[in-house]
Design an enzyme around this catalytic site. Structure first.
Site, PDB file in Angstrom:
ATOM      1  N   ASN A  23       0.797  -1.789   0.037  1.00  0.00           N
ATOM      2  CA  ASN A  23      -0.071  -0.058  -0.375  1.00  0.00           C
ATOM      3  C   ASN A  23       0.250   1.404   0.129  1.00  0.00           C
ATOM      4  OD1 ASN A  23      -2.526  -1.702   0.194  1.00  0.00           O
ATOM      5  ND2 ASN A  23      -2.556  -1.188   2.301  1.00  0.00           N
ATOM      6  N   CYS A 117     -16.137  -3.725  -4.487  1.00  0.00           N
ATOM      7  CA  CYS A 117     -14.702  -5.203  -4.642  1.00  0.00           C
ATOM      8  C   CYS A 117     -15.719  -5.896  -3.229  1.00  0.00           C
ATOM      9  CB  CYS A 117     -13.658  -4.665  -4.185  1.00  0.00           C
ATOM     10  SG  CYS A 117     -13.238  -4.278  -2.603  1.00  0.00           S
ATOM     11  N   ARG A 400      -1.851 -11.707  -4.690  1.00  0.00           N
ATOM     12  CA  ARG A 400      -1.670 -10.101  -4.944  1.00  0.00           C
ATOM     13  C   ARG A 400      -1.400  -8.943  -3.694  1.00  0.00           C
ATOM     14  NH1 ARG A 400      -7.810  -7.303  -5.934  1.00  0.00           N
ATOM     15  NH2 ARG A 400      -6.407  -5.565  -6.443  1.00  0.00           N
TER      16      ARG A 400
HETATM   17  C1  EPZ Z   1      -6.297   2.131   1.201  1.00  0.00           C
HETATM   18  O1  EPZ Z   1      -7.695   1.685   0.255  1.00  0.00           O
HETATM   19  C2  EPZ Z   1      -5.869   1.063   1.035  1.00  0.00           C
HETATM   20  N1  EPZ Z   1      -5.176  -0.005   0.321  1.00  0.00           N
HETATM   21  C3  EPZ Z   1      -6.380  -0.468   1.624  1.00  0.00           C
HETATM   22  O2  EPZ Z   1      -5.794  -2.060   1.734  1.00  0.00           O
HETATM   23  C4  EPZ Z   1      -7.104  -0.094   2.680  1.00  0.00           C
HETATM   24  O3  EPZ Z   1      -7.516  -1.214   4.020  1.00  0.00           O
HETATM   25  C5  EPZ Z   1      -7.311   1.305   2.870  1.00  0.00           C
HETATM   26  O4  EPZ Z   1      -7.138   1.743   2.382  1.00  0.00           O
HETATM   27  C6  EPZ Z   1      -7.991   1.345   4.414  1.00  0.00           C
HETATM   28  O5  EPZ Z   1      -6.775   1.542   5.336  1.00  0.00           O
HETATM   29  C7  EPZ Z   1      -4.685   0.666  -0.549  1.00  0.00           C
HETATM   30  O6  EPZ Z   1      -3.496   1.370  -0.739  1.00  0.00           O
HETATM   31  C8  EPZ Z   1      -4.147   0.870  -1.827  1.00  0.00           C
HETATM   32  P1  EPZ Z   1      -9.872   4.281   1.555  1.00  0.00           P
HETATM   33  P2  EPZ Z   1      -8.477   2.664   0.191  1.00  0.00           P
HETATM   34  O7  EPZ Z   1     -10.136   5.543   0.748  1.00  0.00           O
HETATM   35  O8  EPZ Z   1      -7.528   3.686   0.031  1.00  0.00           O
HETATM   36  C9  EPZ Z   1     -14.677   5.188   2.046  1.00  0.00           C
HETATM   37  C10 EPZ Z   1      -5.686  -4.321   1.523  1.00  0.00           C
HETATM   38  O9  EPZ Z   1      -6.035  -5.199   2.719  1.00  0.00           O
HETATM   39  N2  EPZ Z   1     -14.335   6.385   0.759  1.00  0.00           N
HETATM   40  O10 EPZ Z   1      -9.367   5.135   3.098  1.00  0.00           O
HETATM   41  O11 EPZ Z   1      -9.585   2.365  -1.318  1.00  0.00           O
HETATM   42  C11 EPZ Z   1     -14.484   3.946   1.347  1.00  0.00           C
HETATM   43  O12 EPZ Z   1     -15.225   3.453   1.111  1.00  0.00           O
HETATM   44  C12 EPZ Z   1      -6.396  -2.833   1.128  1.00  0.00           C
HETATM   45  O13 EPZ Z   1      -4.198  -4.655   1.209  1.00  0.00           O
HETATM   46  C13 EPZ Z   1     -15.624   6.937   0.414  1.00  0.00           C
HETATM   47  O14 EPZ Z   1     -16.537   6.890   0.794  1.00  0.00           O
HETATM   48  O15 EPZ Z   1      -9.038   3.355   1.225  1.00  0.00           O
HETATM   49  C14 EPZ Z   1     -14.070   3.138   2.266  1.00  0.00           C
HETATM   50  O16 EPZ Z   1     -15.426   1.736   2.940  1.00  0.00           O
HETATM   51  C15 EPZ Z   1      -7.898  -3.125   1.612  1.00  0.00           C
HETATM   52  N3  EPZ Z   1     -15.165   7.770  -0.418  1.00  0.00           N
HETATM   53  C16 EPZ Z   1     -13.104   4.156   3.066  1.00  0.00           C
HETATM   54  O17 EPZ Z   1     -13.598   5.640   3.028  1.00  0.00           O
HETATM   55  C17 EPZ Z   1     -13.980   7.877  -1.530  1.00  0.00           C
HETATM   56  O18 EPZ Z   1     -13.643   9.235  -2.653  1.00  0.00           O
HETATM   57  C18 EPZ Z   1     -11.995   4.011   3.894  1.00  0.00           C
HETATM   58  O19 EPZ Z   1     -10.806   4.138   2.181  1.00  0.00           O
HETATM   59  C19 EPZ Z   1     -12.802   6.944  -0.510  1.00  0.00           C
HETATM   60  C20 EPZ Z   1     -12.762   6.242   0.071  1.00  0.00           C
END
Ligand code: EPZ
Length: 421
Positions: A23, A117, A400
């Protein structure tokens, strides 16, 4: 499709080297698009997601060479396309991280809307809100979104994130580094991977302050140069191996890690009775020193308990004395592993985002399915202590995000066999 056959294995013992963080490396690779000079990234984990990101960067105009097993060189003399490939984006949500750099460097970016997802809808509204705050015009189609900067390019501004989204913070930071003027991201995500990205961007000539706090200041500059950078160790992989030591009642020395990034996991495992000795860049986890007890977990944005460790920790909680509660506050649907653990004999009741996990489960091996990366890891941990063998399908999820997964577990004494159908 390939499967893992996990055999009941005794207590894990020995040493494991933690790889560079998945990440962190994905945003770092996207950030290399911001410069026409060579960027060299070390400690790159060999993962399916990294291969996908390489394909995406190449399709946009980057030249990528492997300088060693875990060393990548990325040079993007010119951006040949500002549109990310539909197939590739569909395979990996993190592809959206090319949007900020494309917008910054070429004033335009078009990406297919990433699908949700297994763990939730995962919209990108906060990413888009950030781009709009910097003056970009958005066009949202049925299956794509396009952002176009104004005639003067992106203009720095202050914006507030309704939720401290990791990806949105990274994307907006990468868009703002070449904007005209100063940008403040308020209520920014504070994960170590954000700090790693800011450090890399600053080495490239960016002017970023406050990464790791809830307000990040980005002073726009004209261009960015190349840089060399070593990826921060993967705190989620480290947490997974800490739990492998605990669930098998073994003793594992975890090397090349930053204990400072593991505080919530260390604290919670200590509450369960696991002894943990902390060094500067390593720690020893002793699950072999006596009974272990229930605790309660609530996932939160960093520095709270990491959502990515929720499912592996839940697998562990099925084996301790007493009942635990697990509350998932970051994703709306991250209990898909509960049904699979239930098939193995665990007793877990869920109501909304809360799970009640009964301890002392007599886990039995059976056929189960990985529903996401971390749920897959949780099933492997459960399989290590379940009676008999556990056959895990859909293991592409696991591969992955964990480098040399079987090799590292086998070196600790686990018996896991990968079979191809
Ligand atoms: C990152 O995902 C990580 N992936 C995730 O790891 C991790 O679980 C997550 O951060 C939280 O720590 C990578 O860095 C590649 P978020 P990301 O945007 O950026 C909502 C793993 O297993 N949200 O912080 O997608 C979203 O739906 C993966 O390694 C919005 O509503 O996470 C979620 O409920 C899984 N609108 C929450 O925020 C947006 O525009 C957290 O998402 C963006 C996000």
């Amino acid at each position: 499709m390939a499967k893992y056959i996990v055999h009941q294995s005794g207590p894990l013992r020995g040493e494991v080297q933690i790889s560079g963080a998945k990440n962190a490396v994905l945003p770092l690779m996207a950030a290399a698009l911001l410069s026409e000079e060579e960027c060299v990234i070390r400690d790159v984990p060999i993962l399916r997601d990294v291969s996908l990101m390489k394909k995406i960067l190449t399709s946009l105009g980057s030249e990528i060479h492997e300088l060693g097993e875990n060393i990548l060189s990325v040079t993007t003399k010119d951006i040949l396309s500002t549109e990310a490939d539909f197939e590739l984006v569909n395979k990996m949500r993190a592809s959206i991280l090319v949007m900020g750099p494309l917008l910054a460097r070429k004033g335009r970016a078009r990406i297919p809307l990433p699908g949700g997802c297994a763990i939730g809808a995962r919209p990108i509204d906060l990413h888009l809100k950030g781009f709009e705050a910097l003056g970009a015009q958005l066009t949202v189609g049925d299956d794509y979104v396009e952002a176009v900067a104004g005639p003067q390019g992106l203009i720095g501004d202050t914006l507030y994130l309704d939720f401290p989204s990791v990806g949105a913070t990274e994307n907006i930071m990468m868009a703002a580094v070449l904007a005209d003027g100063v940008t403040y991201i308020e209520n920014a995500a504070k994960e170590p991977e954000i700090v790693d990205l800011a450090n890399f961007l600053n080495k490239m000539g960016a002017k970023i302050k406050g990464a790791g706090t809830d307000t990040i200041k980005i002073e726009g500059v004209k261009t960015l140069g190349g840089a060399k950078h070593t990826v921060v160790p993967d705190r989620i992989e480290a947490g997974t191996f800490m739990l492998a030591a605990a669930i098998t009642r073994g003793a594992v020395h975890i090397c090349n890690t930053l204990p400072d990034h593991l505080k919530p996991i260390i604290a919670k495992l200590r509450e369960c009775g696991v002894r943990i000795e902390v060094g500067d860049d390593d720690l020893i986890v002793r699950g072999d020193l006596g009974p272990q007890f229930a605790t309660d977990i609530k996932t939160l944005p960093y520095p709270g308990f990491p959502t990515d460790i929720q499912s592996p920790f839940m697998a562990y909680l099925t084996t301790v004395e007493g009942s635990s509660t697990v509350i998932e506050t970051v994703f709306e649907n991250r209990f898909m592993h509960v049904a699979q653990l239930g098939k193995m004999g665990a007793s877990i009741e869920t109501a909304g985002n809360k799970a009640n996990v009964r301890g002392n489960a007599k886990l039995r091996g059976c056929q189960v399915m990985a529903t996401d990366l971390r749920a897959g890891a949780a099933l492997v941990l459960a399989g290590l202590v379940a009676e008999g063998t556990t056959e895990i399908s859909e293991i592409y999820h696991i591969e992955r995000g964990y480098e040399k997964f079987i090799e590292k577990f086998s070196k600790l004494g686990a018996t896991i066999v990968r079979v191809d159908d």
